[in-house]
Design a protein around this motif. Structure first.
Motif, PDB file in Angstrom:
ATOM      1  N   UNK A   1       0.835  -1.217   0.000  1.00  0.00           N
ATOM      2  CA  UNK A   1       0.000   0.000   0.000  1.00  0.00           C
ATOM      3  C   UNK A   1       0.869   1.265   0.000  1.00  0.00           C
ATOM      4  N   UNK A   2       0.483   2.232  -0.812  1.00  0.00           N
ATOM      5  CA  UNK A   2       1.234   3.498  -0.867  1.00  0.00           C
ATOM      6  C   UNK A   2       1.326   4.154   0.505  1.00  0.00           C
ATOM      7  N   UNK A   3       0.277   3.945   1.317  1.00  0.00           N
ATOM      8  CA  UNK A   3       0.256   4.571   2.644  1.00  0.00           C
ATOM      9  C   UNK A   3       1.354   4.028   3.561  1.00  0.00           C
ATOM     10  N   UNK A   4       1.963   2.906   3.184  1.00  0.00           N
ATOM     11  CA  UNK A   4       3.000   2.307   4.040  1.00  0.00           C
ATOM     12  C   UNK A   4       4.410   2.650   3.593  1.00  0.00           C
ATOM     13  N   UNK A   5       4.538   3.446   2.523  1.00  0.00           N
ATOM     14  CA  UNK A   5       5.882   3.776   2.048  1.00  0.00           C
ATOM     15  C   UNK A   5       6.096   5.284   2.134  1.00  0.00           C
ATOM     16  N   UNK A   6       7.363   5.676   2.113  1.00  0.00           N
ATOM     17  CA  UNK A   6       7.708   7.093   1.976  1.00  0.00           C
ATOM     18  C   UNK A   6       8.191   7.299   0.549  1.00  0.00           C
ATOM     19  N   UNK A   7       7.453   8.108  -0.199  1.00  0.00           N
ATOM     20  CA  UNK A   7       7.869   8.392  -1.571  1.00  0.00           C
ATOM     21  C   UNK A   7       9.055   9.352  -1.553  1.00  0.00           C
ATOM     22  N   UNK A   8      10.038   9.083  -2.393  1.00  0.00           N
ATOM     23  CA  UNK A   8      11.232   9.928  -2.491  1.00  0.00           C
ATOM     24  C   UNK A   8      11.220  10.648  -3.837  1.00  0.00           C
ATOM     25  N   UNK A   9      12.115  11.598  -4.008  1.00  0.00           N
ATOM     26  CA  UNK A   9      12.244  12.225  -5.331  1.00  0.00           C
ATOM     27  C   UNK A   9      12.483  11.114  -6.344  1.00  0.00           C
ATOM     28  N   UNK A  10      11.772  11.120  -7.474  1.00  0.00           N
ATOM     29  CA  UNK A  10      11.913  10.015  -8.436  1.00  0.00           C
ATOM     30  C   UNK A  10      13.335   9.842  -8.952  1.00  0.00           C
ATOM     31  N   UNK A  11      14.112  10.919  -8.964  1.00  0.00           N
ATOM     32  CA  UNK A  11      15.525  10.847  -9.351  1.00  0.00           C
ATOM     33  C   UNK A  11      16.314  11.566  -8.256  1.00  0.00           C
ATOM     34  N   UNK A  12      17.246  10.851  -7.629  1.00  0.00           N
ATOM     35  CA  UNK A  12      17.885  11.430  -6.445  1.00  0.00           C
ATOM     36  C   UNK A  12      18.949  12.457  -6.804  1.00  0.00           C
ATOM     37  N   UNK A  13      19.678  12.224  -7.884  1.00  0.00           N
ATOM     38  CA  UNK A  13      20.755  13.145  -8.282  1.00  0.00           C
ATOM     39  C   UNK A  13      20.732  13.337  -9.795  1.00  0.00           C
ATOM     40  N   UNK A  14      19.781  14.143 -10.273  1.00  0.00           N
ATOM     41  CA  UNK A  14      19.732  14.368 -11.724  1.00  0.00           C
ATOM     42  C   UNK A  14      21.051  14.972 -12.205  1.00  0.00           C
ATOM     43  N   UNK A  15      21.481  14.581 -13.392  1.00  0.00           N
ATOM     44  CA  UNK A  15      22.692  15.166 -13.962  1.00  0.00           C
ATOM     45  C   UNK A  15      22.543  16.666 -14.175  1.00  0.00           C
ATOM     46  N   UNK A  16      21.340  17.082 -14.552  1.00  0.00           N
ATOM     47  CA  UNK A  16      21.047  18.508 -14.714  1.00  0.00           C
ATOM     48  C   UNK A  16      19.664  18.801 -14.158  1.00  0.00           C
TER      49      UNK A  16
END
Ligand code: ZN
Length: 294
Positions: free
Chosen positions: A62-77
């Motif tokens: 379930x989405x309620x049980x996770x912590x969503x993070x930035x979809x890309x942690x270290x974009x090149x730009x």
């Protein structure tokens, strides 16, 4: 498809959002890379394999049980365009740019879609800017206007959080746009095939449930395809690069007096079809601390 990064039981994974659940990519497709930039780079071969395994409900959480993070942690730009909606241009009182006006946000400003944003110590001019965020897929160099759409992997909701004093005290906006925590985006990447027209999306910001920005991406001055053509004349756009496409009217800076963000404010940015992100303002400590050891 909707792709995310999330934390669950102390582990970080890339995942596929299915309704109110998320499935870790490695549970559906063990051969898939875990890193989002590699997933994007290999997407044309991964997608058909993945499509056949999405019904594996045993893998979903379930989405309620996770912590969503930035979809890309270290974009090149992290590229961002300024003054790109006519109504926003008017409220800033600045001249209409005859050229696209670009600046960078630094990779360390990346923040999760529901994580706190900092009101930096000693400052009091923190502002919000809801923006359609494009995630580069195939990318390339010298991309012609008519093929720019092929360069895009997907879209997110972003907030180009801005510390106005630092931004406007210098002709280069980069520092004022690059404080840590000031580039939240997400809540996931919606792949481009799910969005009919990125230039026809309602876009809004609410602060503490009060509407502050409300517009539509059709009001962009330079549209996304023009942005990609322009940028790629100079630089190779690579998988996972991020483009903030500009903000409409309603930012605090445009008000008299400006209602800048305060500690405890909840800033919710929403775009049709892409979902919403919400970040609460906390006070940054201003104390010396070292970065992570290499
Ligand atoms: Zn912006």
């Amino acid at each position: 498809m909707k792709l995310c990064r999330f934390e669950h039981d102390g582990a970080i994974a890339s995942g596929v959002v299915l309704g109110n659940t998320v499935a870790a990519l490695h549970a559906l497709l063990p051969e898939a890379p875990n890193d989002m930039q590699h997933i994007i780079a290999q997407w044309s071969s991964l997608e058909p394999l993945l499509a056949g395994r999405l019904s594996d409900a045993a893998a979903s959480i379930p989405l309620s049980e996770v912590r969503l993070l930035a979809p890309i942690s270290r974009p090149g730009k992290l590229l961002a365009i300024g003054l790109n909606y006519a109504d926003h241009l008017e409220e800033t009182g600045m001249e209409k740019p005859t050229q696209q006006l670009w600046f960078c946000k630094q990779a360390t400003s990346v923040n999760g879609p529901f994580d706190p944003i900092e009101l930096p110590a000693g400052t009091n001019s923190l502002d919000f800017e809801v923006e359609l965020v494009a995630v580069i897929g195939k990318g390339g160099r010298n991309i012609p206007l008519e093929r720019a759409q092929e360069a895009v992997f997907g879209y997110c909701v972003g907030n180009d959080v801005s510390e106005r004093e630092a931004q406007l005290s210098s002709p280069q906006w980069m520092v004022g746009k690059s404080f840590d925590t000031h580039a939240p985006f997400g809540p996931w990447i919606t792949t481009a095939d799910e969005i009919n027209d990125p230039h026809a999306l309602n876009i809004s910001t609410h602060v503490n449930n009060v509407v502050r920005q409300s517009s539509n991406t059709r009001h962009l001055i330079f549209n996304l395809w023009q942005q990609i053509e322009h940028l790629s004349r100079a630089m190779t756009l690579e998988p996972g690069d991020i483009i903030f496409t500009g903000t409409p009217a309603g930012v605090a800076m445009g008000e008299t007096p400006p209602r800048y963000l305060e500690v405890g404010d909840a800033v919710r940015c929403t775009i049709d079809g892409l979902g919403a992100i919400e970040n609460v303002v906390i006070r940054g400590s201003g104390e010396y601390h070292q970065g992570l050891a290499a």
